[in-house]
Design a protein around this motif. Structure first.
Motif, short mmCIF file in Angstrom:
data_model
loop_
_atom_site.label_atom_id
_atom_site.label_comp_id
_atom_site.label_asym_id
_atom_site.label_seq_id
_atom_site.Cartn_x
_atom_site.Cartn_y
_atom_site.Cartn_z
N ASP A 139 57.40 43.27 29.75
CA ASP A 139 58.10 44.41 29.25
C ASP A 139 57.00 45.44 28.83
OD1 ASP A 139 60.78 43.26 29.21
OD2 ASP A 139 60.44 42.23 27.29
N PHE A 140 55.86 44.98 28.56
CA PHE A 140 54.82 46.17 28.48
C PHE A 140 53.42 45.40 28.39
CE2 PHE A 140 55.15 44.85 23.80
CZ PHE A 140 53.73 44.78 23.60
N ILE A 141 52.63 46.38 28.78
CA ILE A 141 51.12 46.10 29.31
C ILE A 141 50.28 47.04 28.38
CG2 ILE A 141 49.31 46.10 30.95
CD1 ILE A 141 51.06 44.84 32.94
N MET A 142 49.35 46.66 27.77
CA MET A 142 48.35 47.49 27.32
C MET A 142 47.09 47.28 28.13
SD MET A 142 49.71 49.18 24.59
CE MET A 142 51.07 49.06 25.54
N VAL A 143 46.36 48.45 28.45
CA VAL A 143 45.35 48.36 29.35
C VAL A 143 43.89 48.94 28.57
CG1 VAL A 143 44.12 48.86 31.63
CG2 VAL A 143 46.44 48.44 31.52
N ASP A 144 42.94 48.05 28.49
CA ASP A 144 41.53 48.67 27.74
C ASP A 144 40.62 48.89 29.11
OD1 ASP A 144 40.05 49.40 25.73
OD2 ASP A 144 39.10 47.48 25.66
N GLU A 145 39.87 50.08 28.84
CA GLU A 145 38.55 50.56 29.86
C GLU A 145 39.45 50.60 31.17
OE1 GLU A 145 35.44 50.85 28.95
OE2 GLU A 145 35.94 50.75 26.70
N GLY A 146 40.29 51.36 31.35
CA GLY A 146 41.04 51.58 32.41
C GLY A 146 40.23 52.17 33.54
N GLN A 147 39.29 52.90 33.16
CA GLN A 147 38.71 53.66 34.30
C GLN A 147 37.75 52.86 35.05
OE1 GLN A 147 37.77 53.73 31.03
NE2 GLN A 147 35.53 52.90 30.68
N ASP A 148 37.50 51.55 34.89
CA ASP A 148 36.80 50.61 35.59
C ASP A 148 37.48 49.59 36.24
OD1 ASP A 148 34.12 51.35 35.38
OD2 ASP A 148 34.10 50.97 33.09
N LEU A 149 38.95 49.67 36.34
CA LEU A 149 39.70 48.82 36.95
C LEU A 149 40.00 49.28 38.44
CD1 LEU A 149 42.41 47.73 34.24
CD2 LEU A 149 40.46 46.36 35.04
N ALA A 150 39.98 48.58 39.32
CA ALA A 150 39.94 48.76 40.80
C ALA A 150 41.63 49.29 40.96
CB ALA A 150 39.73 47.59 41.56
N PRO A 151 41.55 50.34 42.14
CA PRO A 151 42.84 50.78 42.25
C PRO A 151 44.08 50.06 42.44
CG PRO A 151 41.18 51.91 43.56
CD PRO A 151 40.67 50.80 42.90
N ASP A 152 43.84 48.73 43.06
CA ASP A 152 44.98 47.75 43.41
C ASP A 152 45.43 47.25 41.98
OD1 ASP A 152 42.88 46.26 42.98
OD2 ASP A 152 42.97 45.20 44.72
N VAL A 153 44.74 47.27 41.21
CA VAL A 153 45.15 46.75 39.66
C VAL A 153 46.55 47.65 39.45
CG1 VAL A 153 44.75 46.67 37.47
CG2 VAL A 153 42.92 45.85 38.99
N TYR A 154 46.32 48.87 39.32
CA TYR A 154 47.60 49.86 39.13
C TYR A 154 48.55 49.50 39.90
CZ TYR A 154 44.19 51.50 35.76
OH TYR A 154 43.16 51.63 34.81
N GLU A 155 48.47 49.06 41.20
CA GLU A 155 49.51 49.00 42.13
C GLU A 155 50.28 47.82 41.60
OE1 GLU A 155 49.00 50.13 46.32
OE2 GLU A 155 46.82 50.07 45.94
N ILE A 156 49.47 46.76 41.19
CA ILE A 156 50.18 45.53 40.77
C ILE A 156 51.12 45.67 39.50
CG2 ILE A 156 49.58 43.06 39.91
CD1 ILE A 156 47.45 43.20 42.01
N MET A 157 50.29 46.41 38.74
CA MET A 157 50.93 46.55 37.50
C MET A 157 52.27 47.35 37.46
SD MET A 157 47.89 46.86 34.51
CE MET A 157 47.20 48.45 35.15
N ARG A 158 52.29 48.02 38.44
CA ARG A 158 53.50 49.08 38.68
C ARG A 158 54.73 48.15 38.91
NH1 ARG A 158 53.23 53.19 43.48
NH2 ARG A 158 53.17 50.84 44.52
N LEU A 159 54.47 47.00 39.48
CA LEU A 159 55.16 46.20 40.06
C LEU A 159 55.83 44.95 38.98
CD1 LEU A 159 54.53 46.00 43.78
CD2 LEU A 159 56.07 47.18 42.73
#
Length: 421
Positions: A139-159
């Motif tokens: 239902d929800f995700i909190m992300v810390d230090e988001g500037q250092d996570l790889a781009p594909d992480v955000y593609e997965i989190m969106r799904l």
């Protein structure tokens, strides 16, 4: 376990409390400089959303960049009676997904026992694209230090989650493959103007002024300094100690640690490499100064961290592992070109900025006189501007004539003796 760093919700600023209580109707990107309280807000926001919307513990996650910050945040979770397993690295979550739906055998790098995390992420992303029934388990995700996570992480989190709040600071990005601010916004489809946490509550003025010398861009430096509002409890300039040899540097480091411990301060020692981490920890133990090493032990996808952030024992970590942590006093020993073997120029300055900005009240730096250090010119400028005191061994010995006599100098160690794993 007593908590020593998480503030009660009532002690957050009105701006921080507003971010905590934002509705989860859209994905959010929250930007903030060091000291703006991103990690504090993240933890309280996770607690707020879980309670207000009655989200079960298996339906939300806090994703962090390193296992060290995972243990740090867990100590705050325990203070709020939130479950430990709600905090993990994103790669750990992906490995769990991989084992459940792709294969029980994780891919490893070049016949080693190190998990091939990029391949795991790529396979999980392809799985989610092809299997709609596996989407949105959270239902929800909190992300810390988001500037250092790889781009594909955000593609997965969106799904995988109906809501994502990302906390980031582009100025503290120290990994080149970290996602850009623009990519995060576009991938998550953030429509509303994203938020900025301003008004520093953490870095005291002298700490922030020293850190600012390691921001090469003049405009960015000015903007950073404009956000400093914290009053310094004791007006104490950062100190750089120039030692005649490595033994003297460790002598002085041990003495400073013992002095700061008398004030019940949270102390962080930050170094460039794991070799130095283990070596300096061993040197301090010889001087009867106990520290806890913030290092990880990997067993496949399982990682153990060998320190407890709920106590006041000084912690020693690398710059990478220290990202997101906060201490009253930060110590940066062994400053020299050889200690940063593959980091130069602006990349090294960014590391030093991140390390200094971990401190709330005071910073101690040290180097050995014979070592070359490209950033000594910057430190000299900081001294001329009144933001740093530089002390040489002769000045220390006049002030403390018995200093350094506890270690047997007839068995003087070479610096490499303190650099072995």
């Amino acid at each position: 376990m007593p908590n020593v760093w998480l503030l009660p919700l009532s002690d957050l600023t009105p701006e921080q409390q507003r971010v905590v209580e934002l509705p989860p109707d859209d994905h959010r990107l929250v930007l903030g400089p060091p000291g703006s309280g991103k990690t504090q807000v993240l933890i309280h926001r996770a607690n707020y959303l879980q309670q207000k919307y009655k989200v079960s513990h298996d339906r939300y996650r806090v994703f962090v960049f390193t296992n060290v910050i995972k243990e740090y945040i867990r100590s705050g979770f325990e203070f709020l009676h939130l479950p430990d397993d709600a905090v993990s690295t994103f790669d750990y979550w992906c490995c769990d997904m991989y084992e459940k739906h792709i294969s029980r055998r994780l891919p490893f790098q070049n016949n080693s026992r190190i998990v091939n995390f990029p391949k795991v992420r790529a396979d999980v992303l392809n799985l989610l694209r092809s299997r709609s029934n596996l989407r949105f388990p959270l239902d929800f995700i909190m992300v810390d230090e988001g500037q250092d996570l790889a781009p594909d992480v955000y593609e997965i989190m969106r799904l995988i989650s109906r809501h994502v709040t990302v906390f980031a600071d582009p100025a503290q990005k120290i990994f080149e493959d970290g996602a850009s601010e623009k990519f995060i916004v576009e991938t998550l489809g953030i429509q509303k103007r994203y938020l900025s946490l301003l008004g520093d509550y953490r870095n005291a003025a002298y700490v922030a002024q020293l850190a600012s010398h390691f921001i090469p861009d003049v405009q960015a430096r000015s903007q950073f300094l404009m956000q400093i509002h914290t009053e310094q409890k004791v007006k104490e300039k950062p100190l750089l100690f120039i030692a005649p040899d490595f033994d003297s540097e460790i002598d002085r480091l041990a003495e400073i640690i013992k002095q700061r411990q008398l004030n019940n301060e949270r102390i962080g020692i930050i170094v460039p490499t794991n070799r130095l981490l283990h070596g300096i920890a061993a040197g301090l133990e010889e001087r009867e100064t106990h520290v806890e090493k913030a290092v990880k032990v990997e067993r496949g996808k399982k990682v153990d961290i060998s320190c407890d952030f709920g106590n006041l024992i000084p912690k020693i970590a690398t710059f990478y592992q220290a990202k997101g942590l906060t201490f009253d006093t930060v110590m940066l020993p062994r400053l020299g070109n050889r200690a940063f073997p593959r980091t130069f120029g602006e990349a090294r300055q960014k590391m030093l900025f991140v390390g200094i900005a971990r401190a709330t009240q005071w910073v101690y730096l040290s180097t050995v006189q014979i070592d070359g250090f490209d950033e000594m010119q910057i430190l000299g400028e900081a001294e001329r501007d009144g933001h740093l005191t530089i002390q040489k061994a002769a000045q220390w010995q006049r002030a403390f004539p018995t200093a350094g006599q506890k270690v047997d100098k007839t068995k003087k160690k070479d610096e490499d003796d303190y650099s072995v794993l």
